[in-house]
Design a protein around this motif. Structure first.
Motif, PDB file in Angstrom:
ATOM      1  N   LYS A   1      -0.431  -2.593  16.671  1.00 53.04           N
ATOM      2  CA  LYS A   1      -0.083  -1.757  17.817  1.00 53.04           C
ATOM      3  C   LYS A   1       0.664  -0.506  17.349  1.00 53.04           C
ATOM      4  O   LYS A   1       0.352   0.610  17.781  1.00 53.04           O
ATOM      5  CB  LYS A   1       0.771  -2.565  18.800  1.00 53.04           C
TER       6      LYS A   1
ATOM      7  N   GLU B   1      -1.286  -5.574  22.260  1.00 51.30           N
ATOM      8  CA  GLU B   1      -1.819  -6.121  21.023  1.00 51.30           C
ATOM      9  C   GLU B   1      -2.053  -7.611  21.217  1.00 51.30           C
ATOM     10  O   GLU B   1      -1.193  -8.323  21.720  1.00 51.30           O
ATOM     11  CB  GLU B   1      -0.833  -5.899  19.874  1.00 51.30           C
TER      12      GLU B   1
ATOM     13  N   VAL C   1      -6.151  -4.075  19.695  1.00 51.60           N
ATOM     14  CA  VAL C   1      -5.132  -3.229  20.321  1.00 51.60           C
ATOM     15  C   VAL C   1      -5.849  -2.407  21.390  1.00 51.60           C
ATOM     16  O   VAL C   1      -6.898  -1.830  21.145  1.00 51.60           O
ATOM     17  CB  VAL C   1      -4.453  -2.281  19.307  1.00 51.60           C
TER      18      VAL C   1
ATOM     19  N   THR D   1      -5.064   0.664  24.256  1.00 50.45           N
ATOM     20  CA  THR D   1      -4.096   1.645  24.747  1.00 50.45           C
ATOM     21  C   THR D   1      -4.621   2.237  26.052  1.00 50.45           C
ATOM     22  O   THR D   1      -5.829   2.408  26.232  1.00 50.45           O
ATOM     23  CB  THR D   1      -3.866   2.792  23.744  1.00 50.45           C
TER      24      THR D   1
END
Length: 78
Positions: free
Chosen positions: A4, A68, A73, A75
Motif C-alpha cells: 500500500k 491492501e 492494493v 486506490t
C-alpha cells in the motif's frame, strides 16, 4: 515498505511528474500490467504515463482511500 505504501509512493511521484523515478523505485523491470488499452509491459505503460503527464501538466491527484489485501492494493482517487 508495505505494498500500500509503495502504491501511494508511486502515485505521488507520478502526480508530481517524477515518472521515471516512480517506475525506477516502485515498478519491477519485468512487471505485467493488465490494461486493455496498452501493451502489458513496463516500457509501454511508462511511455503512456509520460505522454499523459505531458498532455495534462496541471493534473492533481488526491488519494481518497487505499486498501491492501495480500498482494492486492486498490486506490480510490480523483
Amino acid at each position: 515498505m508495505s505494498k500500500k505504501e509503495m502504491a501511494l509512493s508511486f502515485l505521488s511521484l507520478v502526480a508530481t511528474r517524477n515518472i521515471r523515478k516512480a517506475y525506477d523505485e516502485c515498478i519491477a523491470p519485468n512487471f505485467i500490467h493488465h490494461n486493455q488499452y496498452f501493451k502489458g509491459d513496463r516500457p509501454s505503460l511508462l511511455a503512456a504515463t509520460e505522454d499523459a503527464a505531458n498532455k495534462n501538466p496541471n493534473k492533481v491527484l488526491e488519494v481518497k482511500q487505499a486498501f491492501e489485501d495480500g498482494n492486492t492494493v486498490v486506490t480510490i482517487h480523483t
